[in-house]
Design a protein around this motif. Structure first.
Motif, short mmCIF file in Angstrom:
data_model
loop_
_atom_site.label_atom_id
_atom_site.label_comp_id
_atom_site.label_asym_id
_atom_site.label_seq_id
_atom_site.Cartn_x
_atom_site.Cartn_y
_atom_site.Cartn_z
N UNK A 1 45.29 55.28 36.32
CA UNK A 1 45.00 54.63 37.61
C UNK A 1 44.42 53.23 37.41
N UNK A 2 43.84 52.97 36.23
CA UNK A 2 43.30 51.64 35.96
C UNK A 2 44.29 50.74 35.22
N UNK A 3 45.49 51.27 34.99
CA UNK A 3 46.55 50.45 34.39
C UNK A 3 46.44 50.25 32.90
N UNK A 4 45.66 51.09 32.21
CA UNK A 4 45.51 50.93 30.77
C UNK A 4 46.67 51.54 30.00
N UNK A 5 47.40 52.48 30.61
CA UNK A 5 48.57 53.07 29.97
C UNK A 5 49.83 52.40 30.50
#
Length: 310
Positions: free
Chosen positions: A71-75
């Motif tokens: 959800x935080x865009x790290x993947x």
């Protein structure tokens, strides 16, 4: 990453739970049991409950990482690590989040027995451990995103896990529910014995962060590998191993028992992983190295636990 086209729902949940990380939960118990046998305070039921609680916190943290990183865009699609079910669309984010909370709730439920055995100190440690598991990648200041993941693993999956597992065994011999820390329930030996587990568990994260360095740089995840580079992480890896293999010498100096050097049988595996992390940065090499580091942790812990018991 794994091709997600043919992954069943059951397989997806197994991927999310990341069973290959469970040596991180089992290793502290093996060492704590060995030390408790040596000191005459071994208690099987508290030891088993400590393992179940640690395993649940580990799995809950894995769910939290999967959910919050997505959800935080790290993947991203460039990820070279193992498949993430939230980012990969295998399981809905709300379901992963719900599983995270349910797993941590189960850990707290197991913890009620440990609180009955260990009293207020275990209550505090348990609640802080659960909160930190969520805060590792979630909350207003995610620890893993600010270079504090290594410290988190060292403290909670090493020092706290080993000393806590030893504590609940020793405290089970105390009449009544302890309010403070009973005499002999936390010893210098239990703290020192926790250091190899803390060090090698941290190295699991070091391998992970070296593999993900380039992606983490683009997504704003400021791990120590991102902040200080590959050379720093490699030096850190060797320093952690040096700490792990120095501890048996400390016990030998105190006891004169050569059996404490039994963990040195794991050195060939440690050397193999070290060679990989010094020469490779790609997922093709570091994914197996990550698994082998977990195996090193389990092997070292088993050998060290036996050595302490002997």
């Amino acid at each position: 990453m794994t091709d997600t086209a043919d992954v069943s729902r059951r397989e997806a949940w197994l991927i999310a739970a990341r069973p290959h990380t469970l040596p991180v939960a089992a290793a502290p118990i093996l060492v704590a049991v060995g030390l408790a046998v040596r000191d005459g305070v071994f208690a099987p039921l508290p030891a088993l409950a400590a393992f179940v609680g640690a395993a649940l916190i580990q799995v809950g943290t894995n769910f939290a990482n999967d959910y919050y990183d997505a959800v935080q865009g790290a993947d991203t699609e460039e990820r070279e690590g193992f498949t993430r079910v939230t980012a990969g669309g295998l399981i809905e984010p709300d379901e992963v989040k719900r599983a995270m909370y349910l797993t941590f709730a189960a850990a707290i439920l197991v913890g009620t027995y440990l609180v009955w055995v260990g009293g207020v100190p275990i209550l505090v440690v348990g609640l802080v451990s659960v909160a930190s598991g969520i805060a590792y990648t979630g909350g207003p200041y995610p620890l893993g995103y600010h270079g504090l993941g290594d410290l988190f693993v060292f403290v909670f999956f090493g020092v706290v896990a080993v000393t806590g597992a030893y504590y609940v065994q020793a405290a089970s011999f105390v009449v009544g529910i302890p309010v403070g820390i009973p005499k002999g329930a936390v010893t210098l030996s239990s703290v020192v014995a926790s250091l190899p587990i803390a060090a090698i568990a941290t190295n699991v994260l070091v391998v992970n962060n070296v593999r993900d360095k380039e992606e983490d740089e683009t997504t704003g995840k400021r791990t120590l590998a991102v902040r200080f580079g590959y050379t720093f992480s490699r030096v850190q890896f060797v320093a952690m191993l040096a700490l792990a293999y120095a501890v048996p010498a400390w016990f030998f100096a105190r006891t004169g028992e050569p059996a404490v050097f039994l963990p040195y049988l794991s050195l060939p595996l440690a050397a193999r992983v070290t060679k990989t992390i010094f020469t490779r940065t790609d997922g093709e090499a570091l994914n197996p190295a990550l698994t082998r580091t977990g195996q090193l942790l389990a092997l070292y812990a088993l050998l060290f636990g036996i050595a302490l018991a002997l």
